[in-house]
Design an enzyme around this catalytic site. Sequence first.
Site, PDB file in Angstrom:
ATOM      1  N   GLY A  12       3.244  22.977  -7.394  1.00 16.98           N
ATOM      2  CA  GLY A  12       3.650  23.285  -6.027  1.00 16.98           C
ATOM      3  C   GLY A  12       4.287  24.657  -5.963  1.00 16.98           C
ATOM      4  O   GLY A  12       4.181  25.449  -6.891  1.00 16.98           O
ATOM      5  N   CYS A  13       4.953  24.923  -4.888  1.00 18.49           N
ATOM      6  CA  CYS A  13       5.603  26.221  -4.665  1.00 18.49           C
ATOM      7  C   CYS A  13       6.427  26.621  -5.887  1.00 18.49           C
ATOM      8  O   CYS A  13       7.272  25.858  -6.355  1.00 18.49           O
ATOM      9  CB  CYS A  13       6.489  26.134  -3.424  1.00 18.49           C
ATOM     10  SG  CYS A  13       7.391  27.651  -3.081  1.00 18.49           S
TER      11      CYS A  13
END
Length: 164
Positions: A12-13
Amino acid sequence: MSTYKKAYIAGGCFWGMEDLFRTQNGIKDTEVGYLGGQNENPTYKNHPGHAEGIEITYDANETTFKHILDYFFRIHNPTTIDRQGNDLGSSYRSTIFFQNEEEKEDAKELIKIVNDSNKWDADVVTTLEPFTKFWAAEPEHQDYLVRKPDGYTCHFERFTDSFI
């Protein structure tokens, strides 16, 4: 002889993963960047196929690749394909970029342990991809949540107890 090693993961981020890993035992440095994509010199606005990932420098005398993966599986949802929180797309996939067969086998072992634990409501979809190259992200993305403590993240410790 140095006992420092590197690990490459994406979940993810990259801001939230970097922020959580930086404080873990044995972690000496973190850098956010792009892994596993189609273009040279990727940027935040142009990184087709690349995952937002982190390069973790760790001291093998203080922690292990397995412990890094254990924490990885506790701070993001490894059961969602191309998604973490509000972030959608292959840039946000859950991936372990293995550098050798030992790391690949460790990753397979941890995935089995996580699945067998039944802590998640579904099976792990984390992919295993051979490491090729890490491209550091632009300076404004490095240490983002240190500079902007109220900035966006979808990462947090979902489980405090270890899988291993």
